[in-house]
Design an enzyme around this catalytic site. Sequence first.
Site, PDB file in Angstrom:
ATOM      1  N   ASP A   7      38.313 -32.530  10.029  1.00  0.00           N
ATOM      2  CA  ASP A   7      39.297 -32.024   9.860  1.00  0.00           C
ATOM      3  C   ASP A   7      39.222 -31.050  10.719  1.00  0.00           C
ATOM      4  OD1 ASP A   7      41.049 -30.649   8.150  1.00  0.00           O
ATOM      5  OD2 ASP A   7      39.342 -29.508   7.502  1.00  0.00           O
ATOM      6  N   ASP A   9      40.988 -26.872  10.881  1.00  0.00           N
ATOM      7  CA  ASP A   9      40.390 -25.768  10.039  1.00  0.00           C
ATOM      8  C   ASP A   9      39.126 -25.938   8.717  1.00  0.00           C
ATOM      9  OD1 ASP A   9      43.065 -24.455  11.652  1.00  0.00           O
ATOM     10  OD2 ASP A   9      44.006 -25.018   9.371  1.00  0.00           O
TER      11      ASP A   9
END
Length: 180
Positions: A7, A9
């Site tokens: 991922d 953020d």
Amino acid sequence: MKLAILDRDGVINQDSPAFVKSPDEWIALPGSVDAIARLSRAGWRVVIASNQSGIARGLFSMDTLNAIHAKLRREVVQAGGMVEAIFICPHGPDDGCTCRKPRPGMFLDIARRYDLPDLAGVPAVGDSLRDLQAAAEAGCTPWLVMTGNGRKTLDKGDLPAGTRIADNLAAVVNTWLSEE
């Protein structure tokens, strides 16, 4: 092939409840860029899978998102590594798409891109429950980091079976490289 799905953020860079809307707002978490570079140098293919509903919300354009990702890639290259691909979901939470995490669409697209029959055993790192749910549904091994929303996610509980937990991306990469 050694493949890692990350991922963005809260895992690689600082997250913001107001969204990361410009290259200036994209700030790498300590050790994350070096961790990606070490993984890349060890022969892993590093792929990012990221919900980016700021596009659907009109908070930033695709050109701006591309500039943010160019900055990310530049920093990884400067550290001696490479991000092989970045998959995004540009849709909003109510758009009903299949690519927005917690749905596994981005992960299934990654499997197709790399001609993999499945993603069994492929590690996927996230800081939110939706990251882990998408990874698990796609057959990946989910890893939760305590950066970004990780602590809040752990405190809520109900993690997918087999979720492994680490302090940050650097700790995850240390584990992976030591297990090779």
